[in-house]
Design a protein around this motif. Structure first.
Motif, PDB file in Angstrom:
ATOM      1  N   GLY A 176       0.780  -1.227   0.000  1.00 50.84           N
ATOM      2  CA  GLY A 176       0.000   0.000   0.000  1.00 50.84           C
ATOM      3  C   GLY A 176       0.812   1.277   0.000  1.00 50.84           C
ATOM      4  N   LEU A 177       2.116   1.175  -0.073  1.00 51.26           N
ATOM      5  CA  LEU A 177       2.970   2.356  -0.011  1.00 51.26           C
ATOM      6  C   LEU A 177       2.825   3.239  -1.249  1.00 51.26           C
ATOM      7  N   GLY A 178       2.731   2.642  -2.425  1.00 48.58           N
ATOM      8  CA  GLY A 178       2.533   3.418  -3.649  1.00 48.58           C
ATOM      9  C   GLY A 178       1.230   4.207  -3.600  1.00 48.58           C
ATOM     10  N   GLY A 179       0.174   3.569  -3.122  1.00 45.21           N
ATOM     11  CA  GLY A 179      -1.120   4.247  -2.985  1.00 45.21           C
ATOM     12  C   GLY A 179      -1.059   5.389  -1.982  1.00 45.21           C
ATOM     13  N   ARG A 180      -0.350   5.186  -0.878  1.00 46.78           N
ATOM     14  CA  ARG A 180      -0.204   6.252   0.119  1.00 46.78           C
ATOM     15  C   ARG A 180       0.547   7.449  -0.459  1.00 46.78           C
ATOM     16  N   LEU A 181       1.588   7.184  -1.233  1.00 48.99           N
ATOM     17  CA  LEU A 181       2.338   8.290  -1.856  1.00 48.99           C
ATOM     18  C   LEU A 181       1.478   9.016  -2.889  1.00 48.99           C
ATOM     19  N   LEU A 182       0.740   8.250  -3.678  1.00 45.21           N
ATOM     20  CA  LEU A 182      -0.129   8.858  -4.686  1.00 45.21           C
ATOM     21  C   LEU A 182      -1.180   9.739  -4.010  1.00 45.21           C
ATOM     22  N   ASP A 183      -1.792   9.234  -2.950  1.00 47.04           N
ATOM     23  CA  ASP A 183      -2.759  10.037  -2.192  1.00 47.04           C
ATOM     24  C   ASP A 183      -2.106  11.301  -1.636  1.00 47.04           C
ATOM     25  N   GLY A 184      -0.885  11.158  -1.132  1.00 41.80           N
ATOM     26  CA  GLY A 184      -0.192  12.289  -0.529  1.00 41.80           C
ATOM     27  C   GLY A 184       0.159  13.378  -1.521  1.00 41.80           C
ATOM     28  N   ILE A 185       0.609  12.998  -2.703  1.00 40.03           N
ATOM     29  CA  ILE A 185       0.989  14.006  -3.698  1.00 40.03           C
ATOM     30  C   ILE A 185      -0.263  14.693  -4.238  1.00 40.03           C
ATOM     31  N   GLU A 186      -1.354  13.937  -4.401  1.00 35.62           N
ATOM     32  CA  GLU A 186      -2.618  14.543  -4.830  1.00 35.62           C
ATOM     33  C   GLU A 186      -3.111  15.536  -3.779  1.00 35.62           C
ATOM     34  N   ARG A 187      -3.054  15.128  -2.530  1.00 37.66           N
ATOM     35  CA  ARG A 187      -3.508  15.982  -1.435  1.00 37.66           C
ATOM     36  C   ARG A 187      -2.691  17.283  -1.385  1.00 37.66           C
ATOM     37  N   HIS A 188      -1.395  17.165  -1.576  1.00 44.74           N
ATOM     38  CA  HIS A 188      -0.535  18.356  -1.557  1.00 44.74           C
ATOM     39  C   HIS A 188      -0.999  19.382  -2.586  1.00 44.74           C
ATOM     40  N   PHE A 189      -1.243  18.926  -3.807  1.00 43.74           N
ATOM     41  CA  PHE A 189      -1.620  19.867  -4.861  1.00 43.74           C
ATOM     42  C   PHE A 189      -3.082  20.293  -4.766  1.00 43.74           C
ATOM     43  N   ALA A 190      -3.936  19.455  -4.223  1.00 42.80           N
ATOM     44  CA  ALA A 190      -5.353  19.820  -4.088  1.00 42.80           C
ATOM     45  C   ALA A 190      -5.578  20.810  -2.950  1.00 42.80           C
ATOM     46  N   GLU A 191      -4.809  20.668  -1.871  1.00 37.93           N
ATOM     47  CA  GLU A 191      -5.036  21.485  -0.684  1.00 37.93           C
ATOM     48  C   GLU A 191      -4.041  22.605  -0.490  1.00 37.93           C
ATOM     49  N   ALA A 192      -2.814  22.411  -0.920  1.00 34.90           N
ATOM     50  CA  ALA A 192      -1.758  23.352  -0.555  1.00 34.90           C
ATOM     51  C   ALA A 192      -1.118  24.040  -1.746  1.00 34.90           C
TER      52      ALA A 192
END
Length: 163
Positions: A95-111
């Motif tokens: 699940g590490l790839g999915g966690r990174l993908l979620d994290g990079i999306e979150r960074h650009f969507a929120e910050a």
């Protein structure tokens, strides 16, 4: 007591570790396509540092070891281009790839900084035979929007989803 994986922003001090991991991770892709001259295997340390400087990257660490990474940047139209999602071979399928993908999306969507375009869509690509990658991206809501033949035996599949 076991170590847990932590995810944080990457910076230029991580570049050398990321490049070594990238080289290791893309060996299987090179073998799959019979092409050892793919860009992730020929990228220079300076080029990787420039990517980190111009965009945003994440690293996953197990203790002090960088075991996974992803990089992305946003263009003026609001397309976040996600690139080089890598996970150490011994850490895959956890699940590490999915966690990174979620994290990079979150960074650009929120910050997203005020000085850049806001994220409208996320886009990434992989080779047509990279079934594990395609499965992960589709499970995260990405859909194929284009293909491009790069040469005999290699077609890039571009996938996208709304931000």
């Amino acid at each position: 007591m076991g170590l847990s994986v932590t995810i944080s922003a990457a910076d230029v001090r991580d570049a050398e570790h990321i490049l070594k991991l990238q080289y290791l991770c893309y060996q299987s892709e090179a073998e799959l396509y019979g092409n050892w001259s793919i860009e992730p295997l020929t990228q220079s340390l300076d080029a990787l540092r420039a990517e980190l400087d111009e965009g945003h990257g994440l690293v996953a660490r197990l203790g002090d070891e960088v075991v996974a990474s992803v990089r992305a940047g946003i263009d003026e139209d609001g397309t976040v281009r996600i690139a080089k999602l890598i996970v150490h071979p011994r850490m895959r399928r956890h699940g590490l790839g999915g966690r990174l993908l979620d994290g990079i999306e979150r960074h650009f969507a929120e910050a997203t900084p005020v000085s850049t375009a806001s994220a409208k869509r996320f886009q990434l690509f992989t080779g047509h035979r990279s079934e594990g990658n395609l499965r992960l991206y589709r499970s995260k809501g990405y859909a194929q929007v284009a293909t491009r033949e790069l040469g005999p035996g290699l077609t890039l599949v571009t996938l996208e989803k709304a931000a």
